[in-house]
Scaffold this active site. Structure first.
Site, PDB file in Angstrom:
ATOM      1  N   GLU A 101      14.706 -15.448   0.249  1.00 34.92           N
ATOM      2  CA  GLU A 101      15.118 -16.515   1.173  1.00 34.92           C
ATOM      3  C   GLU A 101      14.240 -17.755   1.012  1.00 34.92           C
ATOM      4  OE1 GLU A 101      15.019 -15.044   5.190  1.00 34.92           O
ATOM      5  OE2 GLU A 101      16.414 -13.410   4.730  1.00 34.92           O
ATOM      6  N   ASP A 137       0.825  -1.201   0.000  1.00 35.52           N
ATOM      7  CA  ASP A 137       0.000   0.000   0.000  1.00 35.52           C
ATOM      8  C   ASP A 137       0.866   1.261   0.000  1.00 35.52           C
ATOM      9  OD1 ASP A 137      -2.738   1.073   0.381  1.00 35.52           O
ATOM     10  OD2 ASP A 137      -1.931   1.838   2.262  1.00 35.52           O
TER      11      ASP A 137
HETATM   12  C1  GLC Z   1      -4.165   3.152  -0.482  1.00 36.55           C
HETATM   13  C2  GLC Z   1      -5.361   2.234  -0.444  1.00 36.55           C
HETATM   14  C3  GLC Z   1      -6.544   3.006   0.018  1.00 36.55           C
HETATM   15  C4  GLC Z   1      -6.271   3.522   1.406  1.00 36.55           C
HETATM   16  C5  GLC Z   1      -4.995   4.343   1.427  1.00 36.55           C
HETATM   17  C6  GLC Z   1      -4.531   4.572   2.825  1.00 36.55           C
HETATM   18  O1  GLC Z   1      -4.277   4.124  -1.433  1.00 36.55           O
HETATM   19  O2  GLC Z   1      -5.546   1.625  -1.691  1.00 36.55           O
HETATM   20  O3  GLC Z   1      -7.723   2.269  -0.008  1.00 36.55           O
HETATM   21  O4  GLC Z   1      -7.329   4.313   1.844  1.00 36.55           O
HETATM   22  O5  GLC Z   1      -3.939   3.681   0.781  1.00 36.55           O
HETATM   23  O6  GLC Z   1      -4.048   3.381   3.367  1.00 36.55           O
END
Ligand code: GLC
Length: 572
Positions: free
Chosen positions: A255, A211
Site C-alpha cells: 500500500e 521473529d
Molecule cells: C528469535 C530471536 C531470539 C529470541 C526468540 C524468541 O529466535 O532471534 O533472540 O529469543 O526468537 O523471541
C-alpha cells in the site's frame, strides 16, 4: 533476477544489525539506547552499509531482552522515546540508511495487557482465545496438555491459577514462560498486528525483520510429539496456515506505493522446499540463509549451502540474504576457530550447531572469518552483518555466572551458556572508561566488558591497515564496483578443490578453505583488488577479490580452466 525485484533497495543491500542494549549508551546507565545509536551513526556511514536493523526496542520487562513485548506501540523508556525513534529514522534517512525494526508476532510478554485480561477471565472466554489456553491432562488437569518442549528448555506449557485460586488451565509458550504464544487463529490477533505494522510504517520505518516467522501457527489439535523416530512436520512450526498471514502483510506493505515496505523472515526450517513458500512473490521479500551460517569451514559444505541458497532465491524470484552472525549464535571468529564438526547439523536443533563450546584457536578463526566476509560480500543478494563482527570480536565465554542473563542459561540451570557471550557491549575507545560504550559512565555496562576487548576497540582499528574494520570498510564499500549487481555466480574450476572460486561479471572471488597455500599466477596477483589477509598469493584460510578486467588476456590466459565468457575483455 526478475523484474519485480531488480532495483529494490534491499535486493543487494548490506544491513547492519544493531543489538541496541549493547551498541552505545548515551545516558550512562549501562544499557545502550537510541541516543547512543544516534551519536554513533557515523560508524555505520563510514562502514558503507545501506540499512540497519534494530532488535526489539519496544516496552518490555526484558526477560528475553525485548523479545517479550508488553506494548508494541511504544519504545521502552530504557532505550528512549518514540520521538527518539522518529528522530533516528530521519537522521538515518538523511544518510541514505534505511531502518528496519524487529516484529515479534509469535508471542508477547506476560506483562502485555491482553495476557492480564486473559488471566482474569474464565476459561473459554474470548480474551483467552487470543492465546493458546487448554485444560491439562490427568485427573485434576495437573499435567500439561501435550508433551511439547520450549525452545529455551523445559515444558512449553505453564499452568495458571484461576481467579478463585484453584489450579487452572495451561498456556502455551514456545520460549520462556514469560512469553505466552499468540493464537493466530484469532481475529483480534490478526487485526492487532496489522495496526502495529501501520503504526511504525507511518513513522517512516522501512520494514521489519520477523521473529520466528515459521512459528506463528501451531497444529490445531496440538498432537503429542512421538517419543522417538522421525516426526515429519513439527506441530509447533511451519504450519500451512502461516502463509495467509504473510500474504495479508505483503498486501499491506504494497500500500505504500512510492516506498513499498519490506519484510525479512527469521525462518528455521529444514530444506529449501520448506523455505521457498515463504518467499513467494506475495509473501515475504527475503529470508535469512541460515543454512550457510550452520556449516563448518569446509569447501564442499559451504559451496553446497551457497548453491542451495541461490537456487531457492532464484526459484522464487528474490535474492538471498546471507549472514554468519546474529544475537542468537556464537560469533563466527570463535566458531571457525574451533575444531570443525563435519557431521550434518541436527535439523531439529540447527541453532545448537552454532553454539558449541570447546577450545578455540582465535588466530585461525579470525583468518577464516575475514575470508568468509569476503565470500559473503562477493555473493549476489544482501548481507546482514551483526554489530561487532566488523571488529572481529570473538564470543565471550568467560562471563561470570552471576552476570549471565539469557533465559537459555536460566532455564537450563547453567547447562547451556546461551547467548550472552555474543551480546557484550561494543568497545569504542581502548582507553576510555567502559571502553567508550557509555558516555558518561554512571553505571557499569549491563554485561561486563572484558579488558581484552580493548584490543578490538573501534579507535584502535580505525586507520590500521590490517584491522578487521579496515577490511570490512573496504569490502563493503567496493563490492558494488567489483561485482556486477546483475551478474549471476559463475563457478570457476580452481587449481585446488579446497578453493571456492566464482566470477560475477569481471569480479572474481577466490577463497582458500583448505589447509595449504595456493600460489596465484603473477598476472592474477597483480589484479587483486581486495585480500582478506596481509600475504600475497592465496594462503590457507584467506580470500581475494580480483578484477578480471585487469588480467591481460583474461583469466583463461593464465591457464585456469574456466567456463567461457569469464575473463572477458575489460569493461568500457
Ligand atoms: C528469535 C530471536 C531470539 C529470541 C526468540 C524468541 O529466535 O532471534 O533472540 O529469543 O526468537 O523471541
Amino acid at each position: 533476477m526478475k523484474a519485480a525485484m531488480s532495483g529494490s533497495w534491499w535486493s543487494d543491500a548490506v544491513v547492519y544489525q544493531v543489538y541496541l542494549r549493547s551498541f552505545a549508551d548515551g545516558n550512562g546507565d549501562g544499557v545502550g539506547d537510541l541516543d547512543g545509536l544516534r551519536s554513533r551513526l557515523g560508524h555505520l556511514v563510514d562502514l558503507g552499509v545501506d540499512a540497519l536493523w534494530l532488535n526489539p526496542c519496544y516496552v518490555s520487562p526484558q526477560r528475553d531482552h525485548g523479545y517479550d513485548i508488553a506494548d508494541y506501540l511504544a519504545i521502552d523508556p530504557a532505550y528512549g522515546t518514540t520521538q527518539d525513534l522518529v528522530d533516528l529514522v530521519s537522521q538515518a534517512h538523511a544518510h541514505g540508511l534505511r531502518v528496519l525494526l524487529d516484529l515479534v508476532p509469535n508471542h508477547c510478554s506476560d506483562q502485555h495487557p491482553w495476557f492480564a485480561q486473559a488471566l482474569a477471565a474464565p476459561a473459554g472466554s474470548p480474551v483467552r482465545d487470543r492465546f493458546v489456553f487448554r485444560d491439562g491432562r490427568g485427573p485434576d488437569g495437573g499435567l500439561p496438555p501435550n508433551n511439547w518442549g520450549s525452545v529455551f528448555g523445559g515444558p512449553a506449557w505453564t499452568r495458571v491459577s484461576e481467579p478463585d485460586g484453584t489450579g487452572g488451565q495451561w498456556y502455551l509458550h514456545s520460549f520462556d514462560a514469560s512469553q505466552p504464544d499468540f493464537n493466530w487463529r484469532d481475529g483480534d490477533v490478526r487485526a492487532y498486528f496489522e495496526d502495529v505494522l501501520r503504526f511504525w510504517f507511518g513513522l517512516g520505518v522501512d520494514g521489519f525483520r520477523i521473529d520466528v516467522a515459521h512459528g506463528l501457527v501451531v497444529a490445531e489439535d496440538l498432537p503429542d510429539l512421538p517419543a522417538d523416530g522421525p516426526i515429519g512436520r513439527h506441530p509447533m512450526w511451519d504450519q500451512p496456515e502461516v502463509h495467509e498471514i504473510y500474504r495479508s502483510w505483503r498486501r499491506l506493505a504494497e500500500e505504500y506505493r512510492s516506498h513499498p515496505k519490506y519484510f525479512i523472515g527469521e525462518i528455521w526450517v529444514d530444506g529449501t522446499e520448506r523455505l521457498a513458500p515463504y518467499l513467494a512473490p506475495d509473501e515475504l521479500h527475503q529470508a535469512f540463509c541460515f543454512d550457510l551460517l550452520v556449516q563448518p569451514w569446509d569447501a564442499t559444505r559451504l559451496r553446497s549451502a551457497i548453491e542451495s541458497g541461490l537456487a531457492t532465491a532464484q526459484a522464487v524470484g528474490t535474492s538471498a540474504a546471507w549472514t554468519l552472525n546474529n544475537h542468537d549464535v556464537h560469533r563466527v571468529v570463535t566458531r571457525y576457530g574451533q575444531v570443525q564438526d563435519l557431521s550434518e547439523p541436527d535439523p531439529q536443533d540447527l541453532l545448537g550447531s552454532a553454539r558449541r563450546t570447546g577450545p578455540v584457536d582465535l588466530a585461525r578463526g579470525a583468518a577464516r572469518a575475514r575470508a568468509a566476509a569476503a565470500l559473503l560480500l562477493a555473493l549476489p543478494g544482501s548481507v546482514y552483518l551483526y554489530q561487532g563482527e566488523e571488529l572481529g570480536l570473538p564470543e565471550v565465554f568467560d562471563l561470570p555466572d552471576e552476570a549471565r542473563q539469557d533465559p537459555i542459561w536460566v532455564r537450563s540451570a547453567g547447562a547451556e551458556l546461551g547467548r550472552d557471550g555474543c551480546r557484550v557491549p561494543l568497545p569504542w575507545s581502548a582507553d576510555a572508561p567502559a571502553l567508550g560504550f557509555s558516555a558518561p559512565v554512571a553505571a557499569p555496562p549491563w554485561l561486563p566488558v572484558p579488558d581484552w576487548f580493548a584490543d578490538y576497540a573501534v579507535d584502535r582499528q580505525t586507520g590500521a591497515p590490517d584491522s578487521f574494520l579496515t577490511l570490512y570498510r573496504h569490502l563493503v564499500r567496493s563490492r558494488r564496483r567489483v561485482f556486477d549487481a546483475d551478474a549471476p555466480v559463475r563457478w570457476l574450476v580452481p587449481p585446488d578443490p579446497a578453493v571456492l572460486a566464482f566470477a560475477r561479471g569481471d569480479g572474481v572471488c577466490l577463497v582458500n578453505v583448505g589447509g595449504r597455500a595456493v600460489a596465484l599466477p603473477p598476472e592474477l596477483d597483480r589484479a587483486v583488488v581486495a585480500r582478506s589477509g596481509a600475504d600475497a598469493g592465496l594462503p590457507c584460510d584467506s580470500a581475494v577479490w580480483i578484477d578480471a578486467a585487469r588480467v591481460p588476456g583474461g583469466l583463461r590466459s593464465v591457464g585456469w580452466d574456466v567456463p567461457s565468457g569469464v575473463g572477458a575483455p575489460a569493461r568500457a
